[in-house]
Design a protein around this motif. Structure first.
Motif, PDB file in Angstrom:
ATOM      1  N   HIS A   6     -46.978  24.254  36.247  1.00  0.00           N
ATOM      2  CA  HIS A   6     -45.684  24.175  35.700  1.00  0.00           C
ATOM      3  C   HIS A   6     -45.954  23.803  34.183  1.00  0.00           C
ATOM      4  O   HIS A   6     -46.745  22.833  33.811  1.00  0.00           O
ATOM      5  CB  HIS A   6     -45.054  22.792  36.512  1.00  0.00           C
ATOM      6  CG  HIS A   6     -43.743  22.507  35.541  1.00  0.00           C
ATOM      7  ND1 HIS A   6     -42.456  23.142  35.721  1.00  0.00           N
ATOM      8  CD2 HIS A   6     -43.443  21.583  34.655  1.00  0.00           C
ATOM      9  CE1 HIS A   6     -41.582  22.406  35.009  1.00  0.00           C
ATOM     10  NE2 HIS A   6     -42.169  21.590  34.194  1.00  0.00           N
ATOM     11  N   THR A  30     -40.679  11.450  36.282  1.00  0.00           N
ATOM     12  CA  THR A  30     -40.390  12.709  37.172  1.00  0.00           C
ATOM     13  C   THR A  30     -42.109  13.411  36.827  1.00  0.00           C
ATOM     14  O   THR A  30     -41.908  14.223  36.029  1.00  0.00           O
ATOM     15  CB  THR A  30     -39.396  13.707  36.557  1.00  0.00           C
ATOM     16  OG1 THR A  30     -39.496  13.478  35.089  1.00  0.00           O
ATOM     17  CG2 THR A  30     -38.022  13.151  37.043  1.00  0.00           C
ATOM     18  N   GLY A  33     -45.729  18.451  37.687  1.00  0.00           N
ATOM     19  CA  GLY A  33     -47.278  19.116  37.687  1.00  0.00           C
ATOM     20  C   GLY A  33     -47.910  18.095  36.919  1.00  0.00           C
ATOM     21  O   GLY A  33     -48.974  18.550  36.516  1.00  0.00           O
ATOM     22  N   GLY A  34     -47.329  17.272  36.342  1.00  0.00           N
ATOM     23  CA  GLY A  34     -48.157  16.015  35.508  1.00  0.00           C
ATOM     24  C   GLY A  34     -48.540  16.336  34.013  1.00  0.00           C
ATOM     25  O   GLY A  34     -49.358  16.121  33.334  1.00  0.00           O
ATOM     26  N   GLY A  35     -47.752  17.481  33.434  1.00  0.00           N
ATOM     27  CA  GLY A  35     -48.007  18.033  32.170  1.00  0.00           C
ATOM     28  C   GLY A  35     -47.579  16.925  31.205  1.00  0.00           C
ATOM     29  O   GLY A  35     -48.553  16.763  30.124  1.00  0.00           O
ATOM     30  N   HIS A  36     -46.549  16.354  31.365  1.00  0.00           N
ATOM     31  CA  HIS A  36     -46.147  15.168  30.138  1.00  0.00           C
ATOM     32  C   HIS A  36     -47.078  14.303  30.465  1.00  0.00           C
ATOM     33  O   HIS A  36     -47.362  13.592  29.429  1.00  0.00           O
ATOM     34  CB  HIS A  36     -44.585  15.067  30.379  1.00  0.00           C
ATOM     35  CG  HIS A  36     -43.495  15.946  30.010  1.00  0.00           C
ATOM     36  ND1 HIS A  36     -42.913  16.699  30.646  1.00  0.00           N
ATOM     37  CD2 HIS A  36     -43.297  16.482  28.579  1.00  0.00           C
ATOM     38  CE1 HIS A  36     -42.004  17.583  30.079  1.00  0.00           C
ATOM     39  NE2 HIS A  36     -42.352  17.575  28.707  1.00  0.00           N
ATOM     40  N   ASP A  54     -42.829  10.471  41.478  1.00  0.00           N
ATOM     41  CA  ASP A  54     -42.157  11.719  41.977  1.00  0.00           C
ATOM     42  C   ASP A  54     -41.836  11.675  43.302  1.00  0.00           C
ATOM     43  O   ASP A  54     -42.421  11.009  44.377  1.00  0.00           O
ATOM     44  CB  ASP A  54     -42.981  12.815  41.628  1.00  0.00           C
ATOM     45  CG  ASP A  54     -42.050  14.156  41.814  1.00  0.00           C
ATOM     46  OD1 ASP A  54     -42.138  14.761  40.502  1.00  0.00           O
ATOM     47  OD2 ASP A  54     -41.557  14.473  42.551  1.00  0.00           O
ATOM     48  N   ALA A  55     -40.472  11.951  43.842  1.00  0.00           N
ATOM     49  CA  ALA A  55     -40.041  12.023  45.042  1.00  0.00           C
ATOM     50  C   ALA A  55     -40.773  13.170  46.013  1.00  0.00           C
ATOM     51  O   ALA A  55     -40.591  12.812  47.245  1.00  0.00           O
ATOM     52  CB  ALA A  55     -38.297  12.273  44.935  1.00  0.00           C
ATOM     53  N   ASN A  80     -38.681   7.682  44.851  1.00  0.00           N
ATOM     54  CA  ASN A  80     -37.389   8.008  44.131  1.00  0.00           C
ATOM     55  C   ASN A  80     -37.198   7.262  42.703  1.00  0.00           C
ATOM     56  O   ASN A  80     -37.442   6.013  43.045  1.00  0.00           O
ATOM     57  CB  ASN A  80     -36.104   8.221  44.908  1.00  0.00           C
ATOM     58  CG  ASN A  80     -34.900   8.893  44.662  1.00  0.00           C
ATOM     59  OD1 ASN A  80     -34.459   8.736  43.302  1.00  0.00           O
ATOM     60  ND2 ASN A  80     -34.518   9.959  45.167  1.00  0.00           N
ATOM     61  N   PHE A  81     -36.809   7.975  41.929  1.00  0.00           N
ATOM     62  CA  PHE A  81     -36.726   6.978  40.467  1.00  0.00           C
ATOM     63  C   PHE A  81     -35.639   6.057  40.769  1.00  0.00           C
ATOM     64  O   PHE A  81     -35.312   5.054  39.883  1.00  0.00           O
ATOM     65  CB  PHE A  81     -36.925   7.900  39.362  1.00  0.00           C
ATOM     66  CG  PHE A  81     -35.802   8.873  39.244  1.00  0.00           C
ATOM     67  CD1 PHE A  81     -34.312   8.523  39.218  1.00  0.00           C
ATOM     68  CD2 PHE A  81     -36.099  10.081  38.718  1.00  0.00           C
ATOM     69  CE1 PHE A  81     -33.393   9.423  38.833  1.00  0.00           C
ATOM     70  CE2 PHE A  81     -35.236  11.118  38.413  1.00  0.00           C
ATOM     71  CZ  PHE A  81     -33.958  10.916  38.503  1.00  0.00           C
ATOM     72  N   ASP A 102     -37.801  13.842  33.052  1.00  0.00           N
ATOM     73  CA  ASP A 102     -37.895  15.247  32.610  1.00  0.00           C
ATOM     74  C   ASP A 102     -37.081  15.759  33.888  1.00  0.00           C
ATOM     75  O   ASP A 102     -37.672  15.915  35.165  1.00  0.00           O
ATOM     76  CB  ASP A 102     -39.299  15.566  32.625  1.00  0.00           C
ATOM     77  CG  ASP A 102     -39.367  17.206  32.341  1.00  0.00           C
ATOM     78  OD1 ASP A 102     -38.072  17.640  31.990  1.00  0.00           O
ATOM     79  OD2 ASP A 102     -40.410  17.837  32.621  1.00  0.00           O
ATOM     80  N   GLY A 104     -34.657  17.607  36.982  1.00  0.00           N
ATOM     81  CA  GLY A 104     -34.429  18.724  37.885  1.00  0.00           C
ATOM     82  C   GLY A 104     -35.733  19.131  38.670  1.00  0.00           C
ATOM     83  O   GLY A 104     -36.349  18.029  39.138  1.00  0.00           O
ATOM     84  N   LEU A 105     -35.969  20.221  38.554  1.00  0.00           N
ATOM     85  CA  LEU A 105     -37.112  20.672  39.448  1.00  0.00           C
ATOM     86  C   LEU A 105     -38.167  21.402  38.829  1.00  0.00           C
ATOM     87  O   LEU A 105     -37.915  21.717  37.665  1.00  0.00           O
ATOM     88  CB  LEU A 105     -36.684  21.821  40.576  1.00  0.00           C
ATOM     89  CG  LEU A 105     -35.602  21.571  41.472  1.00  0.00           C
ATOM     90  CD1 LEU A 105     -35.171  22.832  42.195  1.00  0.00           C
ATOM     91  CD2 LEU A 105     -35.790  20.326  42.565  1.00  0.00           C
ATOM     92  N   GLN A 109     -41.775  23.777  42.536  1.00  0.00           N
ATOM     93  CA  GLN A 109     -40.615  23.631  43.547  1.00  0.00           C
ATOM     94  C   GLN A 109     -39.873  24.780  43.561  1.00  0.00           C
ATOM     95  O   GLN A 109     -39.676  25.478  44.772  1.00  0.00           O
ATOM     96  CB  GLN A 109     -39.786  22.483  43.285  1.00  0.00           C
ATOM     97  CG  GLN A 109     -40.732  21.178  43.568  1.00  0.00           C
ATOM     98  CD  GLN A 109     -39.995  19.941  42.949  1.00  0.00           C
ATOM     99  OE1 GLN A 109     -39.250  20.072  41.722  1.00  0.00           O
ATOM    100  NE2 GLN A 109     -40.050  18.717  43.493  1.00  0.00           N
TER     101      GLN A 109
END
Ligand SMILES: C[S@@+](CC[C@H](N)C(=O)[O-])C[C@H]1O[C@@H](n2cnc3c(N)ncnc32)[C@H](O)[C@@H]1O
Length: 349
Positions: A6, A30, A33-36, A54-55, A80-81, A102, A104-105, A109
């Motif tokens: 992602h 959130t 994919g762990g990018g941030h 992450d949920a 869940n946050f 961040d 949404g999806l 997903q």
């Protein structure tokens, strides 16, 4: 085989917004994919710490691989946050320097062929972030009344054809797959000349309802403020107007010292500002970013900074330490340890 990646959105702006510094501690609510998260860990090294939530259990697995080089500096939690505060208590992870949402999806997903988030792939009507949750999109589509469906599609999808779509859904039930639903919506709305697919808004509405996205966001934003330490930063990226409105209104309200209705002669609310807004104008991706990552085009980023005195900072922690959840928590909070950590983390003399 590694899963497709992602591409994180507005990465530099997120790092600046969070004011990431070496040795800081951050929560990524959130993880995706762990990018941030990776960028935060790189910029907070040496000594930085990250709690990622992450949920979706699949997201945690993907992020684990991506963040493997920082395994000792991060803690990844499948939850869940909406449980943000409890999670941070449980792992002694507060106060923090910065919190990121961040919303949404992720592409993982949306591209996932079995999750039912996309009307472009045939899949069961699922749409749950967390596969252990009971309610699915199929339950809503096949059991809600026509009026309930129309209301949901209008409220969470801002769809002008909500009544026509709801009527057609009820006529066509049972509807089992994403493609059946997309076809039903196309039949209900006719051929429209529009930049977006006719099913886009209804799919958004169902996803929001299945995962209670707006309620969870409102609750988590409130919790986030209380977890931020002195000058801690809150950064939120949203992707549609319903989310962005919640974030904007929340930050504006928390930036005010009085929230009495206009015309009230003297303040009776007793509200004091807990945030300072750092970007008056919402931050959006550059045309170059949108070109390389078209999914970023609807992103809107807002940043706020916690207003809190050193005394308040300590008082809040003491209050948190004395709550029953914390006392009952098996991880055993110790006030002295916590205060020592606080001094280190925020370099308070
Ligand atoms: C846009 S993606 C985040 C991408 C991530 N920033 C990156 O760089 O890869 C959003 C993620 O948030 C997760 N999510 C959405 N709502 C959530 C919630 N209420 N609690 C926990 N995770 C949530 C989704 O499962 C998804 O993985």
């Amino acid at each position: 085989m590694l899963a497709p990646v992602h591409i994180p959105v507005l990465v530099e702006e997120v790092i600046q917004g969070l004011a990431v510094q070496p040795g800081g501690r951050y929560v990524d609510c959130t993880l995706g994919g762990g990018g941030h998260a990776l960028a935060i860990l790189e910029h907070s090294s040496p000594g930085g710490q990250l709690l990622g939530i992450d949920a979706d259990p699949d997201a945690i697995e993907v992020a684990k691989q991506r963040l493997a080089a920082y395994a000792d500096s991060c803690l990844l939690i499948n939850d869940n946050f909406v449980n943000l505060e409890l999670i941070c208590y449980k792992y002694d992870f507060l106060p923090v320097h910065g919190i990121l949402f961040d919303l949404g999806l992720s592409s993982l997903q949306l591209n996932g062929r079995s999750r039912g988030f996309s009307f472009q792939h045939r899949a069961p009507l699922d749409m749950r972030l967390n596969p252990n949750q009971e309610l699915t999109a199929a339950d809503i589509v096949n059991t809600y009344s026509e009026a309930e469906l129309a209301h949901l599609i209008k409220t969470y999808g801002e769809e002008g054809y909500s009544r026509q779509i709801a009527r057609r859904i009820v006529q066509e039930r049972p509807i089992k797959t994403t493609l059946e639903l997309a076809r039903t919506i196309e039949q209900a709305t006719g051929r429209r000349r529009s930049k977006i697919h006719p099913a886009t808004k209804t799919f958004q509405a169902l996803r929001i309802a299945v995962n209670q996205e707006l309620e969870h966001l409102e609750s988590a934003l409130k919790q986030a403020v209380d977890l931020l330490g002195f000058e801690g930063r809150l950064v939120v990226i949203s992707y549609h107007s319903l989310e962005d409105r919640i974030v904007k209104q929340f930050m504006q309200r928390e930036a005010k010292d009085c929230i009495c209705p206009p015309g009230t002669p003297t303040c009776v609310c007793g509200h004091t500002a807990s945030l300072r807004l750092l970007n008056r104008r919402v931050i959006v991706p550059s045309p170059a970013e949108v070109k390389t990552n078209p999914r970023s085009r609807s992103a809107r980023l807002r940043v706020a900074e916690r207003i809190i005195s050193h005394d308040e900072h300590y008082n809040i922690v003491e209050k948190l330490c004395s709550t029953s959840e914390v006392k009952a928590n098996g991880n055993g909070w110790r006030r002295a340890t916590l205060l020592r950590k606080l001094r280190q983390v925020f370099a308070v003399s």
